[in-house]
Scaffold this active site. Structure first.
Site, mmCIF file in Angstrom:
data_model
loop_
_atom_site.group_PDB
_atom_site.id
_atom_site.type_symbol
_atom_site.label_atom_id
_atom_site.label_comp_id
_atom_site.label_asym_id
_atom_site.label_seq_id
_atom_site.Cartn_x
_atom_site.Cartn_y
_atom_site.Cartn_z
ATOM 1 N N GLU A 59 -33.727 -8.399 49.359
ATOM 2 C CA GLU A 59 -33.431 -7.004 48.503
ATOM 3 C C GLU A 59 -34.787 -6.600 47.804
ATOM 4 O O GLU A 59 -34.569 -5.360 47.924
ATOM 5 C CB GLU A 59 -32.179 -7.263 47.607
ATOM 6 C CG GLU A 59 -30.892 -7.718 48.053
ATOM 7 C CD GLU A 59 -30.263 -6.552 48.824
ATOM 8 O OE1 GLU A 59 -30.527 -5.481 48.428
ATOM 9 O OE2 GLU A 59 -29.372 -6.839 49.563
ATOM 10 N N CYS B 232 -31.472 3.384 47.969
ATOM 11 C CA CYS B 232 -31.470 2.524 48.945
ATOM 12 C C CYS B 232 -31.726 3.290 50.267
ATOM 13 O O CYS B 232 -31.410 4.595 50.293
ATOM 14 C CB CYS B 232 -30.524 1.515 49.156
ATOM 15 S SG CYS B 232 -29.140 2.173 49.681
#
Length: 155
Positions: A15, A24
């Site tokens: 991540e 994202c």
């Protein structure tokens, strides 16, 4: 069971830590190690807050895995926790991966399902390929997959 430090480290590596909210690749406001709930652009947190969010975000994942009635080895649990953390509990429950696990499929079959999930927006992403190889290998407890010429191959 709970996600081990090794499992949390896989999630953290995959991540990446961001202490300021960002979008994202799917366009969702995100902060910390992939935390999305209630995130607004412009938010900032500390690393200690990111740790708390990660533990909180893993709780429903761990509950789901523990309710499956399957005896997972730690590496299997950790690999699945990473996969579910990335894709969500809803996608897991409806996936062939989940169905294979519930049917008692061989470990190699489960690992082959893990590595299929490398697409975003209809195209394979190298970061997802790397993550899925790590998850599949962690699930199996050995190196069984690697990336060659931007493709996942069995070793």
């Amino acid at each position: 069971m709970t996600t081990s430090e090794q499992g949390r480290n896989l999630i953290k590596q995959s991540e990446g830590l961001r202490l300021k909210a960002y979008r994202c690749p799917a366009g969702v406001p995100t902060i910390g190690w992939g935390h999305t709930e209630g995130v607004k652009m412009g938010m900032r947190i500390t690393q200690a807050q990111a740790e708390v969010l990660l533990i909180q975000d893993l709780e429903p994942v761990e509950q789901l895995l523990n309710k499956m009635g399957v005896q997972f080895r730690q590496g299997q649990f950790d690999a699945l926790a990473s996969w579910i953390f990335n894709l969500g509990t809803g996608r897991f429950v409806g996936s062939t991966l989940c169905k294979r696990i519930q049917a008692g499929a061989e470990d190699a079959v489960v690992a082959s399902e893990i590595v299929k999930w490398i697409y975003s927006g209809g195209r394979p992403l190298s970061g997802l390929m790397t993550r899925r190889v790590k998850e599949a290998n962690m699930y199996l407890g050995r190196e069984a997959y690697k990336i060659v010429n931007n493709k996942i191959v069995k070793v």
